[in-house]
Motif scaffolding. Structure first.
Motif, PDB file in Angstrom:
ATOM      1  N   ASN A 139       0.812  -1.221   0.000  1.00 32.03           N
ATOM      2  CA  ASN A 139       0.000   0.000   0.000  1.00 32.03           C
ATOM      3  C   ASN A 139       0.844   1.269   0.000  1.00 32.03           C
ATOM      4  OD1 ASN A 139      -1.912  -1.961   0.312  1.00 32.03           O
ATOM      5  ND2 ASN A 139      -2.822  -1.154   2.186  1.00 32.03           N
ATOM      6  N   HIS A 140       1.956   1.240   0.722  1.00 25.75           N
ATOM      7  CA  HIS A 140       2.800   2.451   0.763  1.00 25.75           C
ATOM      8  C   HIS A 140       4.086   2.318  -0.055  1.00 25.75           C
ATOM      9  CE1 HIS A 140       5.238   5.792   1.838  1.00 25.75           C
ATOM     10  NE2 HIS A 140       6.135   5.009   2.410  1.00 25.75           N
ATOM     11  N   LEU A 141       4.924   1.330   0.322  1.00 20.92           N
ATOM     12  CA  LEU A 141       6.299   1.361  -0.200  1.00 20.92           C
ATOM     13  C   LEU A 141       6.371   1.182  -1.717  1.00 20.92           C
ATOM     14  CD1 LEU A 141       8.935   1.863   1.272  1.00 20.92           C
ATOM     15  CD2 LEU A 141       9.326  -0.595   1.260  1.00 20.92           C
ATOM     16  N   GLY A 142       5.526   0.285  -2.261  1.00 19.89           N
ATOM     17  CA  GLY A 142       5.511   0.091  -3.714  1.00 19.89           C
ATOM     18  C   GLY A 142       5.129   1.376  -4.423  1.00 19.89           C
ATOM     19  N   HIS A 143       4.140   2.078  -3.875  1.00 21.09           N
ATOM     20  CA  HIS A 143       3.725   3.348  -4.487  1.00 21.09           C
ATOM     21  C   HIS A 143       4.799   4.432  -4.302  1.00 21.09           C
ATOM     22  CE1 HIS A 143      -0.642   1.851  -4.308  1.00 21.09           C
ATOM     23  NE2 HIS A 143      -0.362   2.041  -5.570  1.00 21.09           N
ATOM     24  N   PHE A 144       5.458   4.424  -3.148  1.00 19.75           N
ATOM     25  CA  PHE A 144       6.552   5.390  -2.910  1.00 19.75           C
ATOM     26  C   PHE A 144       7.635   5.214  -3.977  1.00 19.75           C
ATOM     27  CE2 PHE A 144      10.802   6.102  -1.141  1.00 19.75           C
ATOM     28  CZ  PHE A 144      10.717   7.399  -0.665  1.00 19.75           C
ATOM     29  N   LEU A 145       8.017   3.964  -4.202  1.00 15.67           N
ATOM     30  CA  LEU A 145       9.101   3.687  -5.161  1.00 15.67           C
ATOM     31  C   LEU A 145       8.651   4.013  -6.588  1.00 15.67           C
ATOM     32  CD1 LEU A 145      11.917   2.538  -5.691  1.00 15.67           C
ATOM     33  CD2 LEU A 145      10.920   0.237  -5.699  1.00 15.67           C
ATOM     34  N   PHE A 146       7.461   3.555  -6.963  1.00 13.58           N
ATOM     35  CA  PHE A 146       6.963   3.777  -8.330  1.00 13.58           C
ATOM     36  C   PHE A 146       6.861   5.284  -8.624  1.00 13.58           C
ATOM     37  CE2 PHE A 146       3.314   3.968 -11.403  1.00 13.58           C
ATOM     38  CZ  PHE A 146       3.968   3.387 -12.472  1.00 13.58           C
ATOM     39  N   THR A 147       6.245   6.023  -7.707  1.00 13.63           N
ATOM     40  CA  THR A 147       6.049   7.470  -7.911  1.00 13.63           C
ATOM     41  C   THR A 147       7.387   8.167  -8.100  1.00 13.63           C
ATOM     42  OG1 THR A 147       4.102   7.381  -6.480  1.00 13.63           O
ATOM     43  CG2 THR A 147       5.039   9.568  -6.870  1.00 13.63           C
ATOM     44  N   ASN A 148       8.331   7.851  -7.231  1.00 14.70           N
ATOM     45  CA  ASN A 148       9.617   8.535  -7.330  1.00 14.70           C
ATOM     46  C   ASN A 148      10.379   8.165  -8.596  1.00 14.70           C
ATOM     47  OD1 ASN A 148      10.259  10.407  -5.101  1.00 14.70           O
ATOM     48  ND2 ASN A 148       9.624   8.657  -3.852  1.00 14.70           N
ATOM     49  N   ILE A 150       9.108   7.417 -11.511  1.00 16.38           N
ATOM     50  CA  ILE A 150       8.546   8.049 -12.723  1.00 16.38           C
ATOM     51  C   ILE A 150       8.375   9.569 -12.555  1.00 16.38           C
ATOM     52  CG2 ILE A 150       7.377   5.916 -13.445  1.00 16.38           C
ATOM     53  CD1 ILE A 150       4.707   7.350 -12.607  1.00 16.38           C
ATOM     54  N   LEU A 151       8.858  10.101 -11.437  1.00 13.63           N
ATOM     55  CA  LEU A 151       8.655  11.525 -11.141  1.00 13.63           C
ATOM     56  C   LEU A 151       9.162  12.462 -12.253  1.00 13.63           C
ATOM     57  CD1 LEU A 151       7.300  13.195  -8.956  1.00 13.63           C
ATOM     58  CD2 LEU A 151       9.495  13.377  -7.808  1.00 13.63           C
ATOM     59  N   PRO A 152      10.290  12.163 -12.906  1.00 10.12           N
ATOM     60  CA  PRO A 152      10.721  13.076 -13.979  1.00 10.12           C
ATOM     61  C   PRO A 152       9.622  13.295 -15.027  1.00 10.12           C
ATOM     62  CG  PRO A 152      12.494  11.570 -13.419  1.00 10.12           C
ATOM     63  CD  PRO A 152      11.294  11.102 -12.638  1.00 10.12           C
ATOM     64  N   LYS A 153       8.833  12.262 -15.337  1.00  7.44           N
ATOM     65  CA  LYS A 153       7.761  12.455 -16.336  1.00  7.44           C
ATOM     66  C   LYS A 153       6.582  13.243 -15.748  1.00  7.44           C
ATOM     67  CE  LYS A 153       8.816   9.062 -19.796  1.00  7.44           C
ATOM     68  NZ  LYS A 153       8.323   8.205 -20.872  1.00  7.44           N
ATOM     69  N   ILE A 154       6.392  13.151 -14.437  1.00  9.71           N
ATOM     70  CA  ILE A 154       5.326  13.939 -13.798  1.00  9.71           C
ATOM     71  C   ILE A 154       5.747  15.410 -13.772  1.00  9.71           C
ATOM     72  CG2 ILE A 154       3.973  14.252 -11.686  1.00  9.71           C
ATOM     73  CD1 ILE A 154       4.354  11.266 -11.094  1.00  9.71           C
ATOM     74  N   ILE A 155       7.009  15.647 -13.454  1.00  8.46           N
ATOM     75  CA  ILE A 155       7.512  17.032 -13.434  1.00  8.46           C
ATOM     76  C   ILE A 155       7.434  17.635 -14.841  1.00  8.46           C
ATOM     77  CG2 ILE A 155       9.614  18.430 -13.109  1.00  8.46           C
ATOM     78  CD1 ILE A 155      10.282  16.559 -10.725  1.00  8.46           C
TER      79      ILE A 155
END
Ligand code: NAP
Length: 357
Positions: A139-148, A150-155
């Motif tokens: 619930n948390h750690l997988g999403h923490f890792l995934f979000t970070n 792919i963050l360059p594409k979100i930025i």
């Protein structure tokens, strides 16, 4: 502040997406945890009705993701759908999935990410392949890792677009039962052996379940509550890093009580009792359809009127949304504390063995 104040608990998510079409049209959107009869599918469906360019549908089961895409495509055939298989409990699976997004030139930006997947009340303590309690890992750690990752594409999306760029973490009212147990993420201690600030709320647990579970080292609703508090703290920490610099906002959303597959590990009598107790406390515990339950996730993703009140404060406001409204009154203080958000960020970096700054 929400732009439209007439939206409420039972507003269908599609109605909300339709009120803000430019936040969705032509955008690239990822929803995690998409499977038949889930909030993930209802969320993806609401986005699909407003013609995003690319809808990336993630899940750990290929068959469930494909079934979901088939149902979406039958209603909205003109969207590019992408099946992304990702087991959030496995850091190597998350890294593979993120690499696929980062390498795909047809998806140059990610405008909206909805971290929706979740598991609840696993009956006995289980550890992920990385040695982390499975609920927290998923619930948390997988999403923490995934979000970070792919963050360059979100930025990049935020830099190019004038509509909202958002990261939504789907939490639960159930976060109120436990802070993050920083000294005991993997549940080896009884509540009494934890520092006071990390103890689950035994009184509330007894009221809802009929037993305080004070003597248990592991209890499935405590592990769920810890992970759902982490979802909110993750939004707080993302805002501290991304709001001022890039205008990227993150909200944590409670969907309400929704008839999905989330109760697969819980007994029907436990769920019935908890809902009865919630109603006694004055909460609207009436069951919503997935289309209604997805409404706050969609609102948080598309409403440009939502803004964070004070991301630097000890107790951050404006980050928790339920029933299509910012709901500061029903979020626990241990879930909105900026220092705890930073502590969780550091802990999470340690657990994935990578720093993200
Ligand atoms: N329904 C409610 O009343 C309610 C209330 C409060 C909060 N929520 C939150 O809403 C979110 C969505 O839940 P839901 O109600 O739609 O439940 P659901 O029907 O069980 O859907 C959960 C989704 O998460 C996926 N998932 C579980 N473990 C995973 C893993 N290791 N890797 C990747 N995907 C995984 C599931 O895939 P599989 O089917 O393959 O397991 C499924 O697609 C959750 O975060 C939940 O905590 C729900």
């Amino acid at each position: 502040m929400e732009t439209i104040t007439t939206f409420g608990p039972l507003t269908p998510a599609a109605e909300i997406a339709a009120a803000f079409p430019s936040s969705v049209q032509g955008k690239n959107i990822i929803v995690t945890g998409v499977s038949p009869n889930s909030l993930g599918l209802a969320t993806a469906d609401a986005f699909a009705c407003q013609s995003p360019a690319n809808l990336i549908v993630t899940g750990r089961s290929y068959d469930k993701v494909e079934a979901s895409i088939t149902s979406l495509r039958s209603k909205y055939p003109n969207i590019q759908y992408h099946a992304l298989i990702m087991d959030l409990a496995s850091q190597s699976s998350v890294r593979d999935a993120a690499a696929k997004i980062n390498q795909d030139d047809k998806i140059p930006t990610i405008d909206i990410l909805v971290n929706n997947a979740g598991v609840m009340a696993i009956p006995a303590l289980t550890l992920s392949e990385d040695g982390i309690e499975t609920t927290f890992a998923t619930n948390h750690l997988g999403h923490f890792l995934f979000t970070n990752l792919i963050l360059p594409k979100i930025i990049k999306a935020a830099q190019r677009s004038s509509t909202p760029t958002r990261i939504i973490n789907v939490t639960s009212f159930g976060h109120q039962f436990s802070p993050v147990r920083f000294s005991d993420i993997n549940f080896s201690k009884r509540a009494a052996d934890l520092p006071t600030a990390e103890r689950p709320d035994l009184e509330k647990t007894e009221f809802f379940t009929g037993s305080s579970h004070a003597e248990d080292t592991y209890y499935g609703f405590f592990s769920y509550a810890q992970s759902k508090t982490a979802n909110i703290l993750f939004s707080v920490a993302l805002n501290q890093r991304l709001w001022a610099q890039y205008g990227i906002a993150s909200f944590a959303v409670h969907p309400g009580a929704v008839g999905t597959n989330i109760n697969r590990h819980a007994t029907p009598s436990e769920i019935e009792q908890a809902l009865k107790r919630a109603a006694e406390l004055g909460f609207d515990a009436a069951s919503k359809t997935p289309e209604q339950g997805a409404n706050s996730s969609v609102l948080a993703a598309v409403d440009p009127g939502l803004s964070l009140v004070d991301v630097a404060a000890d107790e951050v406001t404006g980050v928790y949304i339920a029933d299509c409204r910012v709901d500061d009154a029903n979020v626990a203080r241990f879930a909105t504390n900026g220092h705890l958000a930073e502590k969780l960020w550091s802990l999470s970096e340690g657990l994935v063995q990578q720093k993200f700054e």
